[in-house]
Every structure is written in structure tokens, then in C-alpha cells.
Design an enzyme around this catalytic site. Structure first.
Site, PDB file in Angstrom:
ATOM      1  N   VAL A  99      36.107  43.553 -19.387  1.00 32.49           N
ATOM      2  CA  VAL A  99      35.894  43.045 -20.743  1.00 32.49           C
ATOM      3  C   VAL A  99      36.836  43.886 -21.599  1.00 32.49           C
ATOM      4  O   VAL A  99      36.596  45.068 -21.817  1.00 32.49           O
ATOM      5  CB  VAL A  99      34.420  43.182 -21.193  1.00 32.49           C
ATOM      6  N   PRO A 100      37.950  43.310 -22.032  1.00 33.53           N
ATOM      7  CA  PRO A 100      39.113  44.082 -22.498  1.00 33.53           C
ATOM      8  C   PRO A 100      38.998  44.734 -23.883  1.00 33.53           C
ATOM      9  O   PRO A 100      39.686  44.364 -24.831  1.00 33.53           O
ATOM     10  CB  PRO A 100      40.230  43.051 -22.466  1.00 33.53           C
ATOM     11  N   CYS A 101      38.178  45.770 -23.970  1.00 33.79           N
ATOM     12  CA  CYS A 101      38.048  46.495 -25.233  1.00 33.79           C
ATOM     13  C   CYS A 101      39.349  47.228 -25.589  1.00 33.79           C
ATOM     14  O   CYS A 101      39.582  47.545 -26.760  1.00 33.79           O
ATOM     15  CB  CYS A 101      36.869  47.452 -25.198  1.00 33.79           C
ATOM     16  N   HIS A 102      40.202  47.447 -24.603  1.00 30.90           N
ATOM     17  CA  HIS A 102      41.486  48.113 -24.885  1.00 30.90           C
ATOM     18  C   HIS A 102      42.380  47.250 -25.774  1.00 30.90           C
ATOM     19  O   HIS A 102      43.303  47.766 -26.398  1.00 30.90           O
ATOM     20  CB  HIS A 102      42.218  48.470 -23.580  1.00 30.90           C
ATOM     21  N   ARG A 103      42.088  45.968 -25.877  1.00 32.00           N
ATOM     22  CA  ARG A 103      42.892  45.072 -26.711  1.00 32.00           C
ATOM     23  C   ARG A 103      42.488  45.119 -28.186  1.00 32.00           C
ATOM     24  O   ARG A 103      43.060  44.403 -28.999  1.00 32.00           O
ATOM     25  CB  ARG A 103      42.787  43.635 -26.195  1.00 32.00           C
TER      26      ARG A 103
END
Length: 162
Positions: A126-130
Site C-alpha cells: 500500500v504505497p505510502c511512499h508516494r
């Protein structure tokens, strides 16, 4: 199937993947200063995570832009809504905390969005880095800003190949 875990090598360090009765419920970064509670992990069973390891390997090789894993994400409705918004950010793109707050209907929730991002139980998948600061800066990431930079750079490089 009880709670199980596996440790999966990656370019950003070992990742501990956790399953609870089948679905993936957590991904933890290696952090020697804050090791996970062994009771939270369950029994180690690396073989049961072959699908997770393969998809992570494909992602880190720049060959996979999305994950196709059964997930179970526990959290209050607001956090689940934020995490869902993160899954809608296209590979290789970013959004600000304010952008996610606006998508949820209230720009003033940007700080609460940041807190929810920080509590994401499935980073990378779940791409929280984005999610970045309004000014484009890298702020807040449970795995540390160097890992966030690595993931964003990886997606920028790989995005040019497609």
C-alpha cells in the site's frame, strides 16, 4: 491457518511479511532499534510467502507496478479510507497529504492523513511512499526517508521502461 511471518530480502533491507489466516496483514521494515513483538509475528514460515516474495522481487526489479495479493487491513474507517486513497496513486506518481485530504472531502485533514500514512500496516504494498509534502519534499516515512527516496527513484526509473 494461524498468524505466520516470513523475512524477505529486498534492496531496502529485510522485510517481515505477516499473514493472519491467509491474507497479508503487515509488512515491517527492519529496525534494530524497534524490533517487532514476537507475539505479533506468529510462526516463521518463509515457504508460505512465496507469492509475496515473488511479487516484491518483481516490484524491486522494476517489472511489477501493482500488487495482486489478498490483504486484510485493520484500522478505523478514516485510516482505511486514507490507505485506500494511497492505492489509487498511480505507479511512478506522487500526491501530497493535502491531495489525499481533498480526495476525502476536507483539505483541513492533511495532518490526520499524515498520521494515517504513518500507521500504514502494509508499506510498499500500500504505497505510502508516494505521499509527499505539499512543496514536493519527502516527509514522514516509517521506514526512513532514505528508503522512501529509494522507492520513489525506483518507480521513476522503471516508469521510463514501460
Amino acid at each position: 491457518m494461524p498468524r505466520t511471518h516470513a523475512i524477505i530480502d529486498s534492496p531496502i533491507g529485510p522485510l517481515t511479511a505477516i499473514r493472519d489466516d491467509g491474507p497479508l496483514v503487515g509488512v515491517l521494515f527492519d529496525d534494530p532499534d524497534r524490533p517487532p513483538d514476537p507475539a505479533r509475528l506468529g510462526v516463521r514460515d518463509d515457504a508460505a510467502f512465496a507469492d509475496v516474495a515473488a511479487q516484491l522481487a518483481g516490484y524491486f526489479a522494476g517489472e511489477r507496478t501493482a500488487f495482486d495479493l489478498e490483504l486484510h487491513i485493520s484500522g478505523d474507517p478514516f485510516r482505511r479510507a486514507v490507505w485506500h486513497q494511497m492505492t489509487l496513486i498511480p505507479y511512478g506518481e506522487t500526491r501530497s497529504y493535502g491531495d489525499l485530504a481533498r480526495a476525502l472531502g476536507d483539505r483541513s485533514l492533511a495532518q490526520a492523513v499524515g498520521v494515517a500514512c504513518g500507521r500504514n500496516p502494509l508499506p510498499v504494498v500500500v504505497p505510502c511512499h508516494r505521499v509527499i509534502g505539499a512543496d514536493g519534499s519527502l516527509v514522514g516515512f516509517g521506514g526512513g526517508l532514505p528508503r522512501k527516496r529509494y522507492l520513489l527513484d525506483l518507480e521513476q526509473r522503471a516508469d521510463r521502461l514501460f
